[in-house]
Design a protein around this motif. Structure first.
Motif, PDB file in Angstrom:
ATOM      1  N   GLU A 191       0.820  -1.216   0.000  1.00  0.00           N
ATOM      2  CA  GLU A 191       0.000   0.000   0.000  1.00  0.00           C
ATOM      3  C   GLU A 191       0.854   1.265   0.000  1.00  0.00           C
ATOM      4  O   GLU A 191       0.352   2.351   0.185  1.00  0.00           O
ATOM      5  N   HIS A 192       2.163   1.093  -0.156  1.00  0.00           N
ATOM      6  CA  HIS A 192       3.042   2.251  -0.120  1.00  0.00           C
ATOM      7  C   HIS A 192       3.985   2.264  -1.317  1.00  0.00           C
ATOM      8  O   HIS A 192       5.141   2.621  -1.210  1.00  0.00           O
ATOM      9  N   SER A 193       3.478   1.850  -2.468  1.00  0.00           N
ATOM     10  CA  SER A 193       4.323   1.832  -3.653  1.00  0.00           C
ATOM     11  C   SER A 193       4.739   3.230  -4.071  1.00  0.00           C
ATOM     12  O   SER A 193       5.716   3.414  -4.752  1.00  0.00           O
ATOM     13  N   GLY A 194       4.001   4.238  -3.653  1.00  0.00           N
ATOM     14  CA  GLY A 194       4.374   5.618  -3.951  1.00  0.00           C
ATOM     15  C   GLY A 194       4.156   6.480  -2.732  1.00  0.00           C
ATOM     16  O   GLY A 194       3.208   7.249  -2.659  1.00  0.00           O
ATOM     17  N   VAL A 195       4.993   6.341  -1.732  1.00  0.00           N
ATOM     18  CA  VAL A 195       4.831   7.109  -0.499  1.00  0.00           C
ATOM     19  C   VAL A 195       5.038   8.592  -0.778  1.00  0.00           C
ATOM     20  O   VAL A 195       5.968   8.993  -1.462  1.00  0.00           O
ATOM     21  N   ILE A 196       4.152   9.428  -0.279  1.00  0.00           N
ATOM     22  CA  ILE A 196       4.223  10.876  -0.483  1.00  0.00           C
ATOM     23  C   ILE A 196       4.728  11.531   0.792  1.00  0.00           C
ATOM     24  O   ILE A 196       4.222  11.265   1.875  1.00  0.00           O
ATOM     25  N   LEU A 197       5.721  12.391   0.651  1.00  0.00           N
ATOM     26  CA  LEU A 197       6.239  13.115   1.797  1.00  0.00           C
ATOM     27  C   LEU A 197       5.821  14.575   1.722  1.00  0.00           C
ATOM     28  O   LEU A 197       5.987  15.226   0.692  1.00  0.00           O
TER      29      LEU A 197
ATOM     30  N   PHE B 274       8.520   8.006  -3.993  1.00  0.00           N
ATOM     31  CA  PHE B 274       9.599   7.090  -4.312  1.00  0.00           C
ATOM     32  C   PHE B 274       9.096   5.655  -4.193  1.00  0.00           C
ATOM     33  O   PHE B 274       8.045   5.401  -3.610  1.00  0.00           O
ATOM     34  N   ASP B 275       9.855   4.745  -4.757  1.00  0.00           N
ATOM     35  CA  ASP B 275       9.520   3.326  -4.703  1.00  0.00           C
ATOM     36  C   ASP B 275       9.937   2.793  -3.339  1.00  0.00           C
ATOM     37  O   ASP B 275      11.122   2.614  -3.063  1.00  0.00           O
ATOM     38  N   SER B 276       8.951   2.526  -2.497  1.00  0.00           N
ATOM     39  CA  SER B 276       9.244   2.155  -1.119  1.00  0.00           C
ATOM     40  C   SER B 276       9.839   0.761  -0.999  1.00  0.00           C
ATOM     41  O   SER B 276      10.363   0.405   0.053  1.00  0.00           O
ATOM     42  N   SER B 277       9.770  -0.057  -2.043  1.00  0.00           N
ATOM     43  CA  SER B 277      10.287  -1.419  -1.938  1.00  0.00           C
ATOM     44  C   SER B 277      11.795  -1.436  -1.706  1.00  0.00           C
ATOM     45  O   SER B 277      12.329  -2.396  -1.139  1.00  0.00           O
ATOM     46  N   VAL B 278      12.491  -0.378  -2.143  1.00  0.00           N
ATOM     47  CA  VAL B 278      13.948  -0.361  -1.968  1.00  0.00           C
ATOM     48  C   VAL B 278      14.328  -0.271  -0.498  1.00  0.00           C
ATOM     49  O   VAL B 278      15.459  -0.599  -0.123  1.00  0.00           O
ATOM     50  N   LEU B 279      13.386   0.161   0.358  1.00  0.00           N
ATOM     51  CA  LEU B 279      13.669   0.265   1.790  1.00  0.00           C
ATOM     52  C   LEU B 279      13.579  -1.074   2.506  1.00  0.00           C
ATOM     53  O   LEU B 279      14.090  -1.217   3.616  1.00  0.00           O
ATOM     54  N   LYS B 280      12.905  -2.043   1.904  1.00  0.00           N
ATOM     55  CA  LYS B 280      12.688  -3.349   2.529  1.00  0.00           C
ATOM     56  C   LYS B 280      12.164  -3.190   3.959  1.00  0.00           C
ATOM     57  O   LYS B 280      12.789  -3.649   4.920  1.00  0.00           O
ATOM     58  N   PRO B 281      11.008  -2.539   4.126  1.00  0.00           N
ATOM     59  CA  PRO B 281      10.517  -2.230   5.469  1.00  0.00           C
ATOM     60  C   PRO B 281      10.085  -3.466   6.244  1.00  0.00           C
ATOM     61  O   PRO B 281       9.593  -4.449   5.678  1.00  0.00           O
ATOM     62  N   GLU B 282      10.294  -3.429   7.569  1.00  0.00           N
ATOM     63  CA  GLU B 282       9.873  -4.482   8.478  1.00  0.00           C
ATOM     64  C   GLU B 282       9.249  -3.844   9.717  1.00  0.00           C
ATOM     65  O   GLU B 282       9.538  -2.695  10.045  1.00  0.00           O
ATOM     66  N   ILE B 283       8.394  -4.637  10.423  1.00  0.00           N
ATOM     67  CA  ILE B 283       7.838  -4.160  11.689  1.00  0.00           C
ATOM     68  C   ILE B 283       8.949  -4.157  12.739  1.00  0.00           C
ATOM     69  O   ILE B 283       9.653  -5.146  12.923  1.00  0.00           O
ATOM     70  N   ASN B 284       9.109  -3.028  13.426  1.00  0.00           N
ATOM     71  CA  ASN B 284      10.040  -2.940  14.549  1.00  0.00           C
ATOM     72  C   ASN B 284       9.247  -3.217  15.820  1.00  0.00           C
ATOM     73  O   ASN B 284       8.701  -2.322  16.459  1.00  0.00           O
TER      74      ASN B 284
ATOM     75  N   GLU C  85      21.247   0.095   3.561  1.00  0.00           N
ATOM     76  CA  GLU C  85      21.735   0.576   2.264  1.00  0.00           C
ATOM     77  C   GLU C  85      20.625   1.246   1.472  1.00  0.00           C
ATOM     78  O   GLU C  85      20.807   2.328   0.907  1.00  0.00           O
ATOM     79  N   GLY C  86      19.457   0.631   1.451  1.00  0.00           N
ATOM     80  CA  GLY C  86      18.339   1.219   0.711  1.00  0.00           C
ATOM     81  C   GLY C  86      17.902   2.540   1.289  1.00  0.00           C
ATOM     82  O   GLY C  86      17.618   3.500   0.555  1.00  0.00           O
ATOM     83  N   SER C  87      17.860   2.639   2.604  1.00  0.00           N
ATOM     84  CA  SER C  87      17.409   3.885   3.224  1.00  0.00           C
ATOM     85  C   SER C  87      18.408   5.005   3.016  1.00  0.00           C
ATOM     86  O   SER C  87      18.030   6.176   2.918  1.00  0.00           O
ATOM     87  N   GLN C  88      19.689   4.686   2.923  1.00  0.00           N
ATOM     88  CA  GLN C  88      20.699   5.714   2.713  1.00  0.00           C
ATOM     89  C   GLN C  88      20.453   6.463   1.398  1.00  0.00           C
ATOM     90  O   GLN C  88      20.504   7.692   1.350  1.00  0.00           O
ATOM     91  N   HIS C  89      20.163   5.712   0.326  1.00  0.00           N
ATOM     92  CA  HIS C  89      19.922   6.348  -0.971  1.00  0.00           C
ATOM     93  C   HIS C  89      18.619   7.141  -0.957  1.00  0.00           C
ATOM     94  O   HIS C  89      18.546   8.247  -1.509  1.00  0.00           O
TER      95      HIS C  89
ATOM     96  N   ILE D 234      15.656  12.346  -0.796  1.00  0.00           N
ATOM     97  CA  ILE D 234      14.636  13.192  -0.168  1.00  0.00           C
ATOM     98  C   ILE D 234      15.244  14.534   0.228  1.00  0.00           C
ATOM     99  O   ILE D 234      14.673  15.601  -0.036  1.00  0.00           O
ATOM    100  N   SER D 235      16.403  14.494   0.857  1.00  0.00           N
ATOM    101  CA  SER D 235      17.051  15.733   1.297  1.00  0.00           C
ATOM    102  C   SER D 235      17.383  16.633   0.120  1.00  0.00           C
ATOM    103  O   SER D 235      17.185  17.853   0.174  1.00  0.00           O
ATOM    104  N   GLU D 236      17.869  16.046  -0.970  1.00  0.00           N
ATOM    105  CA  GLU D 236      18.220  16.840  -2.147  1.00  0.00           C
ATOM    106  C   GLU D 236      16.969  17.414  -2.814  1.00  0.00           C
ATOM    107  O   GLU D 236      16.999  18.527  -3.351  1.00  0.00           O
ATOM    108  N   HIS D 237      15.869  16.654  -2.789  1.00  0.00           N
ATOM    109  CA  HIS D 237      14.637  17.108  -3.431  1.00  0.00           C
ATOM    110  C   HIS D 237      14.101  18.377  -2.771  1.00  0.00           C
ATOM    111  O   HIS D 237      13.664  19.314  -3.456  1.00  0.00           O
TER     112      HIS D 237
END
Length: 636
Positions: A134-140, A159-169, A206-210, A215-218
């Motif tokens: 449900e977050h294929s295009g997360v809006i900030l 952005f494509d959220s799949s690159v973050l490989k999110p998990e429940i903390n 690694e994914g979150s770094q990119h 995001i910061s540059e945008h």
């Protein structure tokens, strides 16, 4: 009930222990035994002597024993109550440490009353699909202060959220819900209150770094001061609003992503660090109203000697600028633009300065064309007077004239030492009269220009646009080694001669390229073609003297000479051709193709030069060039 808060109040209410006002009122006699003055009073009234003078203390012990026996039971009862409540309190706190609140909901998932492990398993099971699906295009959305939005909404970032490989903390999500506490409010809420929260996430490093960097540059932007400019179309001053600078902390962005990823809104608010501009929009608007608008309110009459010129606001407007180097802007005028405009407004007074030049008169004698100083307007003085107009009583301004000296004076020209021919070449012209026209016109454009020490001879810059309006005509050209027609055909002969006078005088060869096929009118190898804009002839004057090209058509030849003072000793040479190749016939689809029969062969040749100065070798170079054969052209 909070024991640590309520217990002192009971201790103060009665010295005997945990007892209330109602108990106190129902036992007046016990109060009497607890006060010595009342005891004496009761004893006197009864007339009982044993109460007054018993030295053995028998009666006192009896009374004291009875009194103490009555005082023990409240203390015991109070302590037991405290212990019971404390035990219940501890049990409640302990129960909190092992389970989630009874009515806990995390990101829409009911985890009430569960252990950590059970809650973790349920969150992973029910929220797993939402992490990416449900977050294929997360809006900030970047959260800005109300006074920093500049009236312009920031463009959201997706952005494509799949690159973050999110998990429940699970730990970060459940820690606030599960844990021992003495706080009665937390204990109450744990068992009886509602608890709604958002599951926290964690991402691939690694994914979150990119993503964080993107995001910061945008969103990053510098603070921009407000400014103004004259609008020639509307003849008014336009104010460009200030812009607040913006930057994002990658650590804060990461925190926002982790905390809000599963908030269910599809948007994540990220805090921003703001940088305010030095000049606000209001400051510049006020400056325009008080300092600029009055100047453009009416025409200005400028007096220069006997001449007077009325300058309309649309003339002055483009000159107006602001000095924003300080906190408060100040008005300035573009003095370069003013200087350029003065000849148009005062043609009878302003005279442009003329630089000196060296020309070759009659192709035989260097002649210096003397420089001439010009007359200009003191634009610095005029600008100051125009700026002061808001405080002046009159719209008339007196301008001053100044001498404008030539940049290249007669003395400069004399010091260049242009006195003799240091190199020359002549090449035969063809029977094509159109081609000869191009040679004559091209020669006029490259002749009588001083190339000062360190400057470059650039053939295409000197020729300018090769158009009919500038005197050029169509004639034969070579395209990929095959004959055709084009505007300025024949200028490659000007290129060959221009290259040679520079090369033979020891000038630095910057750019040239020999023809694809060989033409007998040129020296083998040591020649050049030209094709605008790709192929050019450029050489640099590497002597301490000036150099002047003189080129002209005479006696059926194109003659080109370079005048200067001899500085280098140059020996140039051309070897014998070898490795011949024979021509054939090729298809030619160029629009202006000219059919032709096969011509001369192709071959390879070596050539070069040796440059010395007072016996020391400066350059000794051998070059090799291979010509293609003159193939026949079959137009298709």
């Amino acid at each position: 009930m909070a024991l640590d808060d309520d217990a002192p109040e009971f201790e103060d209410s009665y010295p005997g222990g945990f007892i209330g006002d109602d108990v106190e009122a129902s036992r007046p006699d016990e109060d009497a035994f607890d006060r010595g003055d009342d005891l004496e009073k009761h004893a006197g009234e009864s007339g009982n002597p044993e109460y007054e003078g018993d030295q053995d203390g028998e009666n006192d012990d009896e009374i004291s024993g009875a009194h103490h026996s009555r005082r023990k039971w409240p203390w015991i009862t109070g302590a037991a109550a405290i212990a019971a409540i404390a035990a219940l309190y501890g049990v409640s706190g302990f129960m909190m440490s092992g389970t989630t609140p009874a009515h806990a909901v995390v990101s829409g998932v009911d985890v009430g009353g569960m252990t950590r492990q059970a809650a973790t398993e349920k969150l992973n099971e029910e929220l797993g699909d939402q992490l990416v699906g449900e977050h294929s295009g997360v809006i900030l959305d970047v959260a800005l202060a109300a006074d920093a939005s500049d009236g312009e909404a920031l463009k959201p970032f997706s952005f494509d959220s799949s690159v973050l490989k999110p998990e429940i903390n699970a730990q970060a999500t459940l820690d606030p819900l599960v844990g021992f506490s003495w706080n009665p409010i937390k204990i109450w809420d744990h068992f009886f209150g509602d608890s709604t929260s958002v599951a926290r996430t964690q991402f691939d490093a690694e994914g979150s770094q990119h993503v964080l960097q993107a995001i910061s540059e945008h969103f990053a932007r510098d603070a921009v001061d407000a400014s103004f400019a004259y609008n020639a179309e509307s003849e008014s001053i336009d104010v460009t609003p200030a812009q607040t600078g913006l930057s994002l902390s990658e650590s804060q962005v990461l925190e926002a992503l982790e905390a809000q990823w599963l908030n269910g809104s599809g948007k994540i608010d990220v805090p921003a660090e703001l940088a305010q501009p030095s000049l606000s929009t209001q400051t510049v608007q006020e400056f325009v109203e008080t300092s600029v608008a009055p100047i453009l309110a009416k025409p200005i009459v400028v007096h220069l000697g006997d001449a007077a010129k009325q300058l309309e606001p649309n003339v002055i407007g483009p000159w107006i600028k602001a000095d924003t180097s300080k906190a408060t802007p100040s008005l300035t005028l573009d003095q370069e633009a003013m200087t350029a405009a003065m000849p148009e407004h005062f043609p009878d007074v302003v005279k442009e300065a003329k630089d000196a030049n060296v020309v070759i008169e009659n192709h035989t004698t260097p002649k210096i064309i003397e420089s001439e100083d010009g007359v200009g307007v003191d634009v610095a003085d005029l600008a100051a007077k125009i700026v002061a107009l808001p405080q002046a009583e009159s719209r008339d301004v007196d301008a001053l004239t100044v001498v404008q000296p030539a940049e290249f004076t007669t003395e400069d020209a004399q010091n260049l030492g242009v006195k003799e021919v240091v190199s020359e070449i002549s090449t035969p012209v063809t029977a094509d009269s159109h081609r000869t026209i191009n040679l004559r016109v091209g020669s006029q454009y490259i002749s009588n220009h001083v190339i000062k020490p360190g400057e470059q001879f650039n053939l295409q810059e000197l020729l300018g646009d090769v158009t009919a309006e500038r005197g050029f005509v169509n004639s034969g050209v070579s395209v990929n080694g095959l004959p055709a027609e084009g505007m300025g055909g024949g200028l490659s002969q000007v290129a060959t001669n221009s290259f040679n006078v520079g090369y033979r005088a020891g000038m630095k060869d910057i750019e040239h390229q020999a023809h694809t096929t060989y033409y007998e009118r040129y020296p083998m190898g040591m020649e050049s073609t030209m094709w605008i804009p790709d192929i050019n002839v450029v050489w640099e004057n590497v002597t301490p003297y000036g150099a002047v090209v003189d080129s002209y058509v005479e006696g059926g030849r194109l003659v080109t000479k370079l005048w200067s003072t001899k500085y280098w000793d140059v020996d140039y040479w051309i070897g014998e051709p070898y490795a011949y190749t024979q021509p054939t016939t090729r298809d030619n689809n160029y629009p202006t193709c000219i059919p032709s029969s096969p011509g001369g062969p192709g071959f390879t040749v070596q050539w070069g030069r040796k440059i010395t100065r007072e016996g020391s070798v400066v350059e000794d170079v051998t070059n090799t060039w291979t010509y293609a054969p003159h193939d026949g052209s079959r137009c298709v």
